[in-house]
Motif scaffolding. Structure first.
Motif, PDB file in Angstrom:
ATOM      1  N   ARG A 125      61.548  51.841  55.305  1.00  0.00           N
ATOM      2  CA  ARG A 125      62.933  52.297  55.380  1.00  0.00           C
ATOM      3  C   ARG A 125      63.027  53.818  55.508  1.00  0.00           C
ATOM      4  N   TRP A 126      61.883  54.484  55.449  1.00  0.00           N
ATOM      5  CA  TRP A 126      61.910  55.949  55.395  1.00  0.00           C
ATOM      6  C   TRP A 126      62.612  56.613  56.570  1.00  0.00           C
ATOM      7  N   PRO A 127      62.398  56.186  57.832  1.00  0.00           N
ATOM      8  CA  PRO A 127      63.094  56.882  58.932  1.00  0.00           C
ATOM      9  C   PRO A 127      64.604  56.924  58.726  1.00  0.00           C
ATOM     10  N   LEU A 128      65.154  55.818  58.240  1.00  0.00           N
ATOM     11  CA  LEU A 128      66.597  55.801  57.993  1.00  0.00           C
ATOM     12  C   LEU A 128      66.965  56.751  56.863  1.00  0.00           C
ATOM     13  N   ILE A 129      66.207  56.646  55.783  1.00  0.00           N
ATOM     14  CA  ILE A 129      66.502  57.511  54.631  1.00  0.00           C
ATOM     15  C   ILE A 129      66.395  58.971  55.035  1.00  0.00           C
ATOM     16  N   LEU A 130      65.336  59.272  55.806  1.00  0.00           N
ATOM     17  CA  LEU A 130      65.109  60.664  56.220  1.00  0.00           C
ATOM     18  C   LEU A 130      66.325  61.203  56.965  1.00  0.00           C
ATOM     19  N   GLY A 131      66.817  60.414  57.903  1.00  0.00           N
ATOM     20  CA  GLY A 131      67.966  60.865  58.681  1.00  0.00           C
ATOM     21  C   GLY A 131      69.145  61.165  57.774  1.00  0.00           C
ATOM     22  N   ALA A 132      69.425  60.221  56.869  1.00  0.00           N
ATOM     23  CA  ALA A 132      70.566  60.403  55.992  1.00  0.00           C
ATOM     24  C   ALA A 132      70.362  61.586  55.056  1.00  0.00           C
ATOM     25  N   LEU A 133      69.096  61.718  54.587  1.00  0.00           N
ATOM     26  CA  LEU A 133      68.785  62.778  53.617  1.00  0.00           C
ATOM     27  C   LEU A 133      68.996  64.152  54.237  1.00  0.00           C
ATOM     28  N   ALA A 134      68.561  64.297  55.497  1.00  0.00           N
ATOM     29  CA  ALA A 134      68.701  65.590  56.153  1.00  0.00           C
ATOM     30  C   ALA A 134      70.175  65.955  56.260  1.00  0.00           C
ATOM     31  N   ILE A 135      70.999  64.984  56.635  1.00  0.00           N
ATOM     32  CA  ILE A 135      72.426  65.250  56.759  1.00  0.00           C
ATOM     33  C   ILE A 135      73.023  65.585  55.391  1.00  0.00           C
ATOM     34  N   TYR A 136      72.591  64.833  54.397  1.00  0.00           N
ATOM     35  CA  TYR A 136      73.095  65.059  53.039  1.00  0.00           C
ATOM     36  C   TYR A 136      72.767  66.476  52.580  1.00  0.00           C
ATOM     37  N   ALA A 137      71.508  66.861  52.809  1.00  0.00           N
ATOM     38  CA  ALA A 137      71.060  68.190  52.396  1.00  0.00           C
ATOM     39  C   ALA A 137      71.860  69.257  53.125  1.00  0.00           C
ATOM     40  N   CYS A 138      72.070  69.041  54.410  1.00  0.00           N
ATOM     41  CA  CYS A 138      72.801  70.007  55.220  1.00  0.00           C
ATOM     42  C   CYS A 138      74.221  70.173  54.678  1.00  0.00           C
ATOM     43  N   SER A 139      74.847  69.040  54.439  1.00  0.00           N
ATOM     44  CA  SER A 139      76.214  69.066  53.957  1.00  0.00           C
ATOM     45  C   SER A 139      76.292  69.781  52.606  1.00  0.00           C
ATOM     46  N   HIS A 140      75.377  69.421  51.722  1.00  0.00           N
ATOM     47  CA  HIS A 140      75.382  70.041  50.399  1.00  0.00           C
ATOM     48  C   HIS A 140      75.072  71.526  50.480  1.00  0.00           C
ATOM     49  N   GLY A 141      74.137  71.896  51.375  1.00  0.00           N
ATOM     50  CA  GLY A 141      73.775  73.301  51.509  1.00  0.00           C
ATOM     51  C   GLY A 141      74.987  74.140  51.875  1.00  0.00           C
ATOM     52  N   PHE A 142      75.710  73.693  52.892  1.00  0.00           N
ATOM     53  CA  PHE A 142      76.911  74.422  53.300  1.00  0.00           C
ATOM     54  C   PHE A 142      77.915  74.505  52.148  1.00  0.00           C
ATOM     55  N   ALA A 143      78.169  73.345  51.516  1.00  0.00           N
ATOM     56  CA  ALA A 143      79.223  73.307  50.500  1.00  0.00           C
ATOM     57  C   ALA A 143      78.860  74.157  49.292  1.00  0.00           C
ATOM     58  N   SER A 154      74.257  71.557  41.257  1.00  0.00           N
ATOM     59  CA  SER A 154      73.150  71.545  42.213  1.00  0.00           C
ATOM     60  C   SER A 154      72.027  70.651  41.728  1.00  0.00           C
ATOM     61  N   VAL A 155      71.679  70.791  40.424  1.00  0.00           N
ATOM     62  CA  VAL A 155      70.603  69.953  39.882  1.00  0.00           C
ATOM     63  C   VAL A 155      70.966  68.486  40.056  1.00  0.00           C
ATOM     64  N   SER A 156      72.231  68.185  39.768  1.00  0.00           N
ATOM     65  CA  SER A 156      72.668  66.799  39.864  1.00  0.00           C
ATOM     66  C   SER A 156      72.563  66.291  41.304  1.00  0.00           C
ATOM     67  N   GLN A 157      73.023  67.106  42.256  1.00  0.00           N
ATOM     68  CA  GLN A 157      72.959  66.696  43.659  1.00  0.00           C
ATOM     69  C   GLN A 157      71.528  66.572  44.149  1.00  0.00           C
ATOM     70  N   MET A 158      70.684  67.514  43.736  1.00  0.00           N
ATOM     71  CA  MET A 158      69.287  67.430  44.147  1.00  0.00           C
ATOM     72  C   MET A 158      68.658  66.172  43.583  1.00  0.00           C
ATOM     73  N   SER A 159      69.116  65.768  42.395  1.00  0.00           N
ATOM     74  CA  SER A 159      68.552  64.566  41.793  1.00  0.00           C
ATOM     75  C   SER A 159      68.904  63.328  42.612  1.00  0.00           C
ATOM     76  N   VAL A 160      70.090  63.336  43.219  1.00  0.00           N
ATOM     77  CA  VAL A 160      70.424  62.227  44.117  1.00  0.00           C
ATOM     78  C   VAL A 160      69.400  62.173  45.245  1.00  0.00           C
ATOM     79  N   MET A 161      69.051  63.358  45.745  1.00  0.00           N
ATOM     80  CA  MET A 161      68.063  63.391  46.825  1.00  0.00           C
ATOM     81  C   MET A 161      66.689  62.971  46.310  1.00  0.00           C
ATOM     82  N   VAL A 162      66.409  63.283  45.028  1.00  0.00           N
ATOM     83  CA  VAL A 162      65.149  62.838  44.435  1.00  0.00           C
ATOM     84  C   VAL A 162      65.089  61.313  44.444  1.00  0.00           C
ATOM     85  N   VAL A 163      66.218  60.677  44.112  1.00  0.00           N
ATOM     86  CA  VAL A 163      66.237  59.215  44.128  1.00  0.00           C
ATOM     87  C   VAL A 163      65.932  58.714  45.534  1.00  0.00           C
ATOM     88  N   ALA A 164      66.489  59.400  46.536  1.00  0.00           N
ATOM     89  CA  ALA A 164      66.222  58.991  47.916  1.00  0.00           C
ATOM     90  C   ALA A 164      64.742  59.124  48.238  1.00  0.00           C
TER      91      ALA A 164
END
Lengths: 252, 499, 92, 588
Positions: free
Chosen positions: D311-329, D291-301
């Motif tokens: 570039r933030w609107p694009l990053i935001l969209g991707a980040l939300a999906i990433y977080a969602c996917s990781h949350g479920f998994a 989890s720490v490792s995955q959250m760190s990827v999001m920190v980089v984002a």
């Protein structure tokens, strides 16, 4: 504890004491200076409401300004003060473990000289009290002073082992204690019911009402004083709270 | 003749006299219920009178001020009287059962003297809120002090006596300091009535001295840090209903007087530095009290230290209503929020704290001790009381939606409006620490105790009284409209008239 | 002039007595000093043209309080040998 | 819909009180959790953007939903619901179950509340509520481990709350207002923007598991009851991320001083935590490090967003999906640990469990065609762009982290397989459909989420809009080689490790031992120091100072000061000093 620790502790206590003395001394001095300066800056001339109180004296039913203030202008304050006395007695009762004096054993008879002296003094004290009470209408005197003198008589009876308040029943004592407070209470309710301001005394009958209220207050004050002496922890009956526990608690 | 202001004082006094004269078991309940009912009826009439026709004033003894004493009721007085009435009657309901059904645990003196003492105290609290005379306020404060001291000693324990003595001496110090201030004010103004003094020219050293003495004396009586030393023992060693009365109601009376003087007599808003100092002491109280509460191992001491902390919030009103040295109001436009918030905090704290002390009383009765470590298994054995403690805790923490939240929110809004964001920091840290000690307290309630221990049963009414107070402390957060309107009747915080 | 001297002396004595009442270690002695203080205070009230208060002070402050305190101090001594020995600031 | 909003916060709160007062039994608690989480989930699935002033509070508290919080609501709501249902079965025989459900529902209230809050004050209140309620979950299983974890958790949380608070206060003082909609732009406009950003980043970072304030996480997640770990690691950890998204000045102005630091910390965390996690032996600790490792990827984002606002609107969209996917998994993996324990001993179930775990692990690693691959691709696409060094770093990082993720999760799978063999027939509770169903739902949700959920868009702006990328064969290949490489690395290291003597496990909590060591050394150094005191008068004060130092070390200072204040000389002096100070303040 090593010697070193003891030295440290002593030094620490000394240091703390020094801090305390310096702080408290400086503070007290500054406060005193402030008060002196404040008093020096007070406005000159006759103080406050004295003149106005004297001017209205004719409508109060008494001839002495202090009594007028206590029992007419500001009788509400006096009522609450009589309430303070009642509360003091209740506090004593609370400490003794009951609102009754039945477990106060009669004091042992002391020497005959004291008894003789008491017999001589009691009528004089009673007379003095009555005089003081009556005097309040014109001059320094009134319920509080009279009550204390009368209370002293009661205490004296008790100390000399002569029959005293402890012979009076529980209910009667309570009535005597409360009668002063009740007098004001009745006056307050009655004036409201009569359509007057609360505690307003109609000028014509003010003198009589004041004398009556004062008499009742005197009785309560006297009883209160006597009960305070009778019901003290020093009296024979064991107090509700053991003194030993108090000492222990105080040390912690 | 119906005169609600007078009857708010007369009704409890009549009840007190009857209760003193007829202390027997038969009479206790009718007298108590009658006195509570009559007082509540008077409070209700006064409220509707002020609500419908504005602030009231009456002269006593037929002499208008300055010679006589005046009674006055504006929105703020009524707010405090209603608070006293609601909290007081629920505590009274608790006491009725506490002193009859639990009689095996109580001293005889306690059973006989509770009602006369409490009713006198109640009457004098109303007397303070109605008084328009600074000397009369002094006398009423004395009555309150003595009644409170006697109530503390009622429990018949040595520790209570020692605590009561300390309280008595501290309160006397405060009263005498106040009295010295009264003397200085009388010497300068030649009058004792609040309204008359307020209308006169001010300034001068006597008034400075009077303010310093009166404010400090009253702050001592309110247990403002660092003069709170008497409060935790006094409030924690008394019997449960007494603790509730002291913590919920009695400390508010001296604060009320201080607030009246601040706005009415001394032109407090002009004293910016003083406001900041009082606010700072209040902040220190919030932090210090909460830290001390965190360290307690006994439930009642924890609650008492929490009172020290909660009192701190009240003092934030002073910096928020002060004017900057440049002349403009620090919180112009936010004064209503500041004053309503602080009044509301007084109310929600009164309700929540009374609930907690009554809950602690139930715990003490059932478990025989109020050590937190002994409260194991409480959530199962005393679900209603645990629930009441938790709900009251929610209000103390200031979590939404509760009275405590509404109050803190208003104060925070006013502080931000005033640009004094540092109070917000204090309030939030205070909230965190409060959450800490509330959780600490509840933690023990949830640890299950397997070993069967001998417990006394607790009856339902006393538990319900605590629950009712706790629920009220949350429910008052739901509706602020009427209190807002009530509190401006008669302009009790007359800061708007100033340039 | 004499009046002023008397007043200053009175004030000084009151201050000294008050200090002694607080600092004296012997309880009984402290009570006696307190009674003396009450009597002097009554004189002070008379000097301030307040005979009512002077009367009350003499009767209550010196008389009644004196009796109560004396009795209490004596009782404490008789029963427990409890002398005020300092260090118990914290009680009262 | 407004009622749904109210219910989303009120239902869990009421539920917690109902459970607390034991009006509701253990079995019904599961239903209560499910029902309480439903409004939030429904809001996430169906609500359109809205704002709602809560009128009865009369204090201007505002709650609402926007496209970003919708996505958070979906996976948060689903996780809470699934874990609540799951707990109802496993906690049935727990003697402290009502405490568990109380804290569970209270944390849920905080989590939903902070997602729905539209003003800073409400966000902070609910964030604090969640933080402190979660303490009850961390220490639920008594004993030394949970106690230590709880202590570290509470210390770090309070630190985080204070940093966050300081950041909020500075921001509000700088005129950012308390309305969430204008807060980020207000922060961007503040003169001390970088300081506020740093305070907010680290304050929220405690919850989000950002290096170096993540130390509580590997301790706390493994010791909590398993369903609680799942929400801690899947849902509550994302509350920090959500806070960053709504409060940092992302998309408004660059933060040149703080952004590189954020990116560096993210890179360190992404790799360091994965490597450290692979050295662990406890499955839940391994997951925590993942989890720490995955959250760190999001920190980089986040760092990339701080560097390049456009570039933030694009990053935001991707980040939300990433977080969602990781949350479920992550939720599925944690629940899987418990499921595996109960499935042990039954071949059929065991195989199915392992398949489910592998599916969730592969989602995180980003194997196509699972949702994780989509999330990774869109994140990569969003960040990479002209003149964006951090974006390039991110683009490079994602395949590399995929290797590490494969290694660490592969280790997890191996450990689980071993554990299932040794645990045969040891579990007291047998797997029931009530337990399998929530777990399966989460696993499938993890696989599908990124496909089904539309990224948040802002139609009113002309900035580039995020879209759902499609996966081409090339993409699939690009996503598969890191996984293959990871499996290879894992196989080689396991082989090597078998031939080496068994080394002691690295302690969970990594940097924590460093912090403890440093603080101990400081205290020791302080004690050794002797203060000089030549003059006698001064000498008296030396023991005073030394004593107070010693006392504060023992935690006695508060008690002693309080005791001193109780003595009459001190009380009197204080009283007089206050009178004097008040008077002096008026005169001067």
């Amino acid at each position: 504890m090593t010697r070193h620790d003891a030295t440290l502790r002593r030094r620490r206590r000394r240091a703390l004491l020094r801090v305390r003395i310096v702080v408290a001394g400086a503070g007290a001095l500054a406060l005193a200076l402030l008060l002196v300066a404040a008093v020096l800056e007070l406005p000159e001339g006759p103080l406050g409401l004295a003149e106005e109180a004297a001017a209205q004296l004719a409508h109060t039913g008494v001839d002495h300004a202090v009594t007028a203030v206590l029992l007419n202008y500001r009788s509400y304050d006096t009522w609450l003060e009589v309430g303070v006395l009642l509360l003091a007695v209740m506090a004593i009762f609370a400490l003794r473990g009951g609102a009754h004096l039945e477990n106060v054993r009669p004091a042992p008879r002391r020497d005959p000289l004291l008894t003789w002296l008491t017999r001589l003094l009691i009528p004089m004290l009673t007379l003095t009290a009555g005089y003081l009470l009556w005097l309040g209408k014109f001059a320094p005197g009134g319920a509080f002073q009279a009550g204390v003198v009368l209370g002293a008589a009661g205490a004296m009876l008790r100390l000399s082992g002569t029959p005293s308040l402890d012979r009076i029943g529980d209910v009667a004592i309570r009535i005597l204690l409360a009668v002063g407070f009740l007098a004001f209470l009745v006056a307050a309710v009655a004036t409201r019911l009569a359509g007057l301001d609360m505690l307003e005394l109609p000028p014509g009958r003010a003198g009589d009402i004041i004398l009556m209220v004062e008499t009742l207050a005197t009785i309560s004050i006297a009883t209160t004083c006597a009960v305070l002496v009778m019901a003290m922890p020093g009296a024979e009956s064991p107090p509700a709270i053991a003194a030993k526990d108090v000492r222990k608690e105080a040390r912690t | 003749m119906i005169e609600p202001m007078a009857w708010c004082i007369l009704a409890p006094f009549i009840g007190a006299s009857l209760a003193f004269l007829l202390p027997g078991r038969v009479w206790r309940r009718p007298i108590a219920i009658g006195a509570i009912g009559a007082t509540l009826a008077s409070v209700w009439m006064l409220t509707s009178q002020v609500w419908n026709s504005g602030a009231q004033r009456m002269d006593l003894s037929g002499w208008p001020a300055p010679l006589g004493i005046g009674l006055a009721a504006d929105g703020f007085s009524v707010f405090m009287i209603v608070m006293t009435g609601v909290v007081g009657s629920l505590i009274g309901a608790y006491a009725l059962w506490h002193y009859s059904d639990l009689s095996d645990a109580t001293e005889p003196a306690e059973r006989r003297l509770f009602w006369p003492l409490w009713l006198i105290l109640w009457g004098s609290l109303n007397a303070i809120y109605l008084s328009s005379d600074i000397f009369n306020i002094y006398v009423a404060l004395e009555v309150i002090t003595l009644a409170a001291v006697a109530l503390i000693t009622l429990s018949g324990k040595a520790e209570a006596l020692v605590a009561a003595m300390r309280y008595l001496l501290a309160a006397f110090l405060g009263s005498l300091s106040y009295l010295m201030g009264v003397a200085l004010l009388y010497a300068t103004h030649g009058a004792l009535d609040l309204v008359i003094i307020a209308d006169q020219e001010r300034a001068g050293l006597p008034e400075v001295g009077a303010f310093a003495l009166m404010a400090t004396g009253l702050a001592l009586k309110t247990a403002l840090f660092p003069m709170h030393f008497w409060l935790p023992p006094a409030h924690s060693k008394a019997a449960a209903p007494v603790s509730a009365i002291l913590s919920a109601l009695v400390v508010k009376a001296s604060f009320y007087v201080l607030l009246r003087l601040w706005f009415g007599v001394f032109d407090g808003p002009a004293m910016y530095a003083v406001g900041i100092l009082l606010g700072t002491l209040g902040s220190a109280a919030i932090i210090w009290g909460a830290f001390q509460a965190l360290r307690q191992m006994s439930l009642k001491l924890l609650i008492a230290h929490s009172t020290v902390a909660q009192i701190g919030y009240l003092f934030l009103i002073f910096p928020l209503t002060a004017r900057r040295p440049s002349g403009e109001l620090a919180a112009a436009g936010w004064i209503t929020e500041a004053c309503t918030g602080v009044s509301y905090h007084a109310l929600s704290h009164a309700l929540a704290k009374a609930a907690m002390f009554l809950g602690a009383g139930v715990v003490l009765h059932v478990y025989g001790s109020d050590l937190l470590t002994n409260m194991r298994g409480m959530s199962r054995r005393l679900p209603i009381t645990t629930f009441a403690l938790a709900i009251a805790g929610v209000s103390l923490m200031g979590l939404p939606p509760s009275g405590g939240f509404a109050a803190k929110w208003l104060i925070v809004t006013a502080a931000l409006g005033a640009g004094q964001w540092w109070w917000v920091l204090v309030i939030l840290i205070g909230g965190l620490l409060t959450a800490g000690y509330i959780f600490l307290m509840l933690r023990w309630a949830f640890i299950s105790e397997d070993a069967p221990i001998q417990l006394r049963p607790a009856n339902m009414p006393i538990q319900l009284a605590a629950l009712a107070l706790a629920l009220l402390s949350v429910l008052v957060g739901f509706r602020l409209e009427e209190p807002f309107q009530l509190l401006v009747i008669g302009d009790p915080f007359p800061i708007f008239d100033l340039p | 002039m004499t009046a002023l001297l008397f007043d200053v002396l009175l004030a000084l004595m009151l201050t000294v007595l008050a200090w002694r009442v607080v600092t004296t270690r012997e309880l009984l002695q402290s009570v006696v000093l307190f009674i003396a203080y009450g009597l002097l205070m009554a004189i002070a009230w008379t000097r301030l043209d307040a005979p009512d208060i002077a009367l009350a002070e003499a009767a209550i402050g010196a008389g009644l309080m004196g009796v109560l305190l004396l009795d209490t101090a004596g009782e404490l001594r008789r029963r427990h040998g409890w002398r005020s020995e300092g260090g118990d600031d914290d009680t009262a | 819909m407004n009622h749904l909003l109210t219910l989303a916060i009120l239902l869990p709160a009421i539920g917690s009180l109902a459970v607390f007062s034991r009006f509701i039994g253990a079995r019904a608690s599961g239903v209560v959790c499910a029902v309480a989480a439903a409004p939030a989930l429904l809001l996430g699935l169906f609500a359109s953007t809205m704002e709602h002033d809560v009128a009865w509070m009369l204090l201007g508290a505002t709650f609402g939903v926007d496209p970003v919080s919708r996505i958070f609501l979906i996976f948060t709501g689903a996780l809470w619901m699934a874990c609540g249902l799951y707990s109802a079965s496993t906690m049935r025989s727990d003697p402290r179950r009502s405490a568990y459900f109380f804290f569970f529902l209270l944390s849920m209230t905080g989590n939903f509340g902070l997602l729905l809050a539209r003003d800073v004050g409400a966000f902070y209140c609910f964030f604090a509520l969640m933080t402190f309620a979660a303490y009850g979950l961390v220490v639920h299983e008594r004993g030394a481990g949970p106690r230590r974890a709880g202590r570290v958790y509470i210390v770090m949380s309070i630190l985080g709350e204070l940093l966050l608070l300081a950041g909020l206060i500075f921001a509000v003082a700088a005129g950012a207002g308390i309305d969430m909609a204008d807060f980020a732009s207000g922060v961007a406009a503040a003169p001390n923007q970088e300081l506020i950003t740093a305070l907010l980043f680290f304050g929220l970072g405690v919850k989000a598991g950002a290096i170096p304030v993540h130390v509580w996480l590997p301790l706390a997640h493994p010791v909590a009851p398993t369903p609680a770990s799942a929400v801690l690691s899947g849902a509550m950890i994302k509350a920090g991320l959500f806070g960053w998204i709504v409060m940092l000045p992302l998309g408004w102005s660059p933060a040149p001083a703080i952004a590189p630091l954020v990116v560096t910390l993210g890179l360190l965390g992404a790799f360091g935590a994965a490597i450290y996690g692979a050295l662990q032996r406890d499955p839940k600790t391994i997951l925590a490090y993942s989890s720490v490792s995955q959250m760190s990827v999001m920190v980089v984002a986040i760092g990339a967003g701080l560097m390049a606002p456009d570039r933030w609107p694009l990053i935001l969209g991707a980040l939300a999906i990433y977080a969602c996917s990781h949350g479920f998994a992550k939720g599925a993996l944690f629940l899987g640990v418990a499921v595996a324990k109960q499935a042990a001993g039954r071949d059929m179930l065991r195989r199915m469990t392992m398949m489910g775990l592998a599916l969730a692990a592969l989602t995180i690693a980003g194997a196509p065609p699972l949702g994780g691959a989509i999330a990774k691709k869109s994140l990569k696409a969003a960040a990479a762009g002209p003149e964006s060094p951090s974006g390039d770093a991110l683009a490079l990082l994602i395949p590399l982290t995929a290797i590490m993720t494969t290694v660490v999760l592969g280790k997890f799978i191996l450990v689980m397989a071993g554990a299932m063999r040794t645990n045969e027939g040891k579990s007291a509770v047998r797997l029931s459909p009530w337990m399998a169903a929530p777990w399966l739902t989460l696993t499938l949700g993890a696989a599908a989420a990124a496909w089904l959920i539309a990224p948040p868009t802002e139609p009113m702006t002309d900035a580039p809009q995020p879209t759902i990328p499609s996966l081409s064969a090339g993409d699939a290949l690009a996503a598969l080689w890191p996984i293959a490489l990871g499996v290879l690395v894992l196989a080689i290291t396991m082989r090597l490790a078998r031939s080496l003597p068994k080394a002691p496990a690295a302690p969970a909590g990594d940097l924590l031992s460093l912090y403890t060591l440093a603080s101990r050394a400081t205290v020791a150094a302080g004690r050794r120091t002797r203060l000089p005191g030549p003059a006698r008068w001064k000498l008296d004060f030396v023991p005073l100072v030394l004593d107070s130092i010693e006392q504060s070390r023992r935690g006695e200072t508060l008690t002693n000061i309080e005791r001193a204040m109780k003595t009459w000389p001190v009380a009197g002096a204080v009283f007089v000093m206050i009178v004097i100070t008040l008077a002096a303040m008026i005169i001067l």
